[in-house]
Scaffold this motif. Structure first.
Motif, PDB file in Angstrom:
ATOM      1  N   LYS A  52       0.840  -1.199   0.000  1.00 19.93           N
ATOM      2  CA  LYS A  52       0.000   0.000   0.000  1.00 19.93           C
ATOM      3  C   LYS A  52       0.872   1.244   0.000  1.00 19.93           C
ATOM      4  N   LEU A  53       1.884   1.277   0.856  1.00 24.82           N
ATOM      5  CA  LEU A  53       2.755   2.443   0.934  1.00 24.82           C
ATOM      6  C   LEU A  53       3.509   2.645  -0.374  1.00 24.82           C
ATOM      7  N   PHE A  54       3.989   1.573  -0.979  1.00 26.01           N
ATOM      8  CA  PHE A  54       4.718   1.711  -2.246  1.00 26.01           C
ATOM      9  C   PHE A  54       3.838   2.385  -3.297  1.00 26.01           C
ATOM     10  N   HIS A  55       2.601   1.944  -3.402  1.00 30.01           N
ATOM     11  CA  HIS A  55       1.705   2.522  -4.400  1.00 30.01           C
ATOM     12  C   HIS A  55       1.356   3.973  -4.056  1.00 30.01           C
ATOM     13  N   LYS A  56       1.204   4.271  -2.778  1.00 32.03           N
ATOM     14  CA  LYS A  56       0.979   5.656  -2.363  1.00 32.03           C
ATOM     15  C   LYS A  56       2.192   6.512  -2.723  1.00 32.03           C
ATOM     16  N   LEU A  68      11.564  11.063  -6.330  1.00 36.06           N
ATOM     17  CA  LEU A  68      11.751  11.657  -5.014  1.00 36.06           C
ATOM     18  C   LEU A  68      10.404  11.813  -4.319  1.00 36.06           C
ATOM     19  N   VAL A  69      10.312  11.277  -3.102  1.00 39.05           N
ATOM     20  CA  VAL A  69       9.107  11.397  -2.287  1.00 39.05           C
ATOM     21  C   VAL A  69       9.493  12.230  -1.070  1.00 39.05           C
ATOM     22  N   LEU A  70       8.927  13.418  -0.999  1.00 38.29           N
ATOM     23  CA  LEU A  70       9.260  14.338   0.085  1.00 38.29           C
ATOM     24  C   LEU A  70       8.563  13.918   1.373  1.00 38.29           C
ATOM     25  N   VAL A  71       9.328  13.926   2.460  1.00 40.83           N
ATOM     26  CA  VAL A  71       8.807  13.547   3.768  1.00 40.83           C
ATOM     27  C   VAL A  71       9.150  14.677   4.733  1.00 40.83           C
ATOM     28  N   GLU A  72       8.149  15.518   5.023  1.00 36.63           N
ATOM     29  CA  GLU A  72       8.377  16.624   5.956  1.00 36.63           C
ATOM     30  C   GLU A  72       8.720  16.071   7.340  1.00 36.63           C
ATOM     31  N   SER A  73       7.915  15.130   7.793  1.00 38.68           N
ATOM     32  CA  SER A  73       8.179  14.386   9.018  1.00 38.68           C
ATOM     33  C   SER A  73       7.454  13.059   8.864  1.00 38.68           C
ATOM     34  N   LYS A  76       3.691  13.420   9.719  1.00 39.63           N
ATOM     35  CA  LYS A  76       2.892  14.055   8.665  1.00 39.63           C
ATOM     36  C   LYS A  76       2.807  13.166   7.427  1.00 39.63           C
ATOM     37  N   PHE A  77       3.891  12.456   7.121  1.00 40.90           N
ATOM     38  CA  PHE A  77       3.883  11.542   5.981  1.00 40.90           C
ATOM     39  C   PHE A  77       2.870  10.423   6.216  1.00 40.90           C
ATOM     40  N   ALA A  78       2.839   9.883   7.431  1.00 38.49           N
ATOM     41  CA  ALA A  78       1.879   8.827   7.768  1.00 38.49           C
ATOM     42  C   ALA A  78       0.447   9.341   7.618  1.00 38.49           C
ATOM     43  N   GLU A  79       0.193  10.546   8.064  1.00 45.22           N
ATOM     44  CA  GLU A  79      -1.141  11.135   7.901  1.00 45.22           C
ATOM     45  C   GLU A  79      -1.477  11.293   6.422  1.00 45.22           C
ATOM     46  N   ARG A  80      -0.497  11.726   5.644  1.00 44.58           N
ATOM     47  CA  ARG A  80      -0.712  11.962   4.205  1.00 44.58           C
ATOM     48  C   ARG A  80      -1.080  10.687   3.456  1.00 44.58           C
ATOM     49  N   VAL A  81      -0.472   9.559   3.837  1.00 41.80           N
ATOM     50  CA  VAL A  81      -0.753   8.299   3.147  1.00 41.80           C
ATOM     51  C   VAL A  81      -1.855   7.500   3.831  1.00 41.80           C
ATOM     52  N   GLY A  82      -2.378   8.011   4.951  1.00 38.87           N
ATOM     53  CA  GLY A  82      -3.492   7.351   5.617  1.00 38.87           C
ATOM     54  C   GLY A  82      -3.121   6.074   6.346  1.00 38.87           C
ATOM     55  N   MET A  83      -1.924   6.052   6.924  1.00 40.18           N
ATOM     56  CA  MET A  83      -1.450   4.877   7.656  1.00 40.18           C
ATOM     57  C   MET A  83      -0.902   5.322   9.007  1.00 40.18           C
ATOM     58  N   SER A  84      -0.759   4.365   9.926  1.00 43.28           N
ATOM     59  CA  SER A  84      -0.165   4.698  11.219  1.00 43.28           C
ATOM     60  C   SER A  84       1.334   4.916  11.030  1.00 43.28           C
ATOM     61  N   GLN A  85       1.912   5.669  11.950  1.00 42.45           N
ATOM     62  CA  GLN A  85       3.346   5.925  11.869  1.00 42.45           C
ATOM     63  C   GLN A  85       4.145   4.625  11.991  1.00 42.45           C
ATOM     64  N   ALA A  86       3.700   3.722  12.836  1.00 47.01           N
ATOM     65  CA  ALA A  86       4.403   2.448  13.005  1.00 47.01           C
ATOM     66  C   ALA A  86       4.357   1.629  11.706  1.00 47.01           C
ATOM     67  N   SER A  87       3.194   1.601  11.035  1.00 43.61           N
ATOM     68  CA  SER A  87       3.080   0.874   9.769  1.00 43.61           C
ATOM     69  C   SER A  87       3.963   1.489   8.698  1.00 43.61           C
ATOM     70  N   VAL A  88       4.001   2.810   8.651  1.00 42.83           N
ATOM     71  CA  VAL A  88       4.853   3.492   7.674  1.00 42.83           C
ATOM     72  C   VAL A  88       6.318   3.163   7.937  1.00 42.83           C
ATOM     73  N   SER A  89       6.729   3.212   9.194  1.00 40.20           N
ATOM     74  CA  SER A  89       8.120   2.929   9.547  1.00 40.20           C
ATOM     75  C   SER A  89       8.506   1.498   9.143  1.00 40.20           C
ATOM     76  N   ARG A  90       7.669   0.523   9.497  1.00 39.04           N
ATOM     77  CA  ARG A  90       7.952  -0.872   9.121  1.00 39.04           C
ATOM     78  C   ARG A  90       7.958  -1.047   7.600  1.00 39.04           C
ATOM     79  N   SER A  91       7.009  -0.408   6.938  1.00 39.20           N
ATOM     80  CA  SER A  91       6.894  -0.550   5.484  1.00 39.20           C
ATOM     81  C   SER A  91       8.080   0.074   4.761  1.00 39.20           C
TER      82      SER A  91
END
Length: 160
Positions: A52-56, A68-73, A76-91
């Motif tokens: 899911k994150l890859f496609h986002k 290039l995928v910009l990540v302010e923090s 905020k990146f987790a909010e932008r892709v609609g996932m939890s911060q922990a899921s984004v970090s693992r992904s």
């Protein structure tokens, strides 16, 4: 329109499916993945969240800067892709370990030989800038391909 030749191209989708069930292209920019890239992604050992994150990330990437995928923090990146911060970090860790993305400062970059953004010369330069330590997502464990050393079967020393 081709800016060099002035030729107009028709990108109309033609389908035998009735209009009510027709195919529609939505959105602006897009990327293209080759068959080998689709196979590598399908064969990768990734979680559903990583897919899911890859496609986002493909949808969020800066096409002019080839992936290039910009990540302010990360929050905020987790909010932008609609996932939890922990899921984004693992992904992110899974995608990087498989070689689909790599860090670029605090941002991330989708491997430019994995998605094509439409400018061959710039794409070639971006591919040359992939860090050497980045894993190769194409080097998976596929069993339907065999790599044979050599590859010069069309030429021989005796002129035959």
């Amino acid at each position: 329109m081709n800016k060099r030749t002035g030729e107009m191209n028709d990108f109309t989708v033609h389908s035998s499916v009735p209009a009510a069930h027709g195919l529609w292209f939505r959105g602006g920019g897009f990327t293209t993945m080759g068959y080998a890239a689709h196979d590598a992604l399908a064969d990768a050992d990734l979680s559903a969240s990583a897919y899911k994150l890859f496609h986002k990330m493909c949808a969020l990437q800066n096409r002019k800067d080839h992936g290039l995928v910009l990540v302010e923090s990360q929050v905020k990146f987790a909010e932008r892709v609609g996932m939890s911060q922990a899921s984004v970090s693992r992904s992110l860790k899974q995608l990087a370990a498989q070689g689909f993305i790599y860090p670029d400062g605090r941002n991330w970059r989708i491997r430019p030989d994995f998605v094509f953004n439409g400018n061959g010369a710039a794409q070639g330069q971006a591919v040359q800038n992939i860090p050497a330590a980045t894993p190769d997502p194409y080097a998976g464990t596929r069993t339907d391909l065999t790599v044979i050393d050599g590859g010069d079967e069309g030429s021989s020393d005796d002129g035959a």
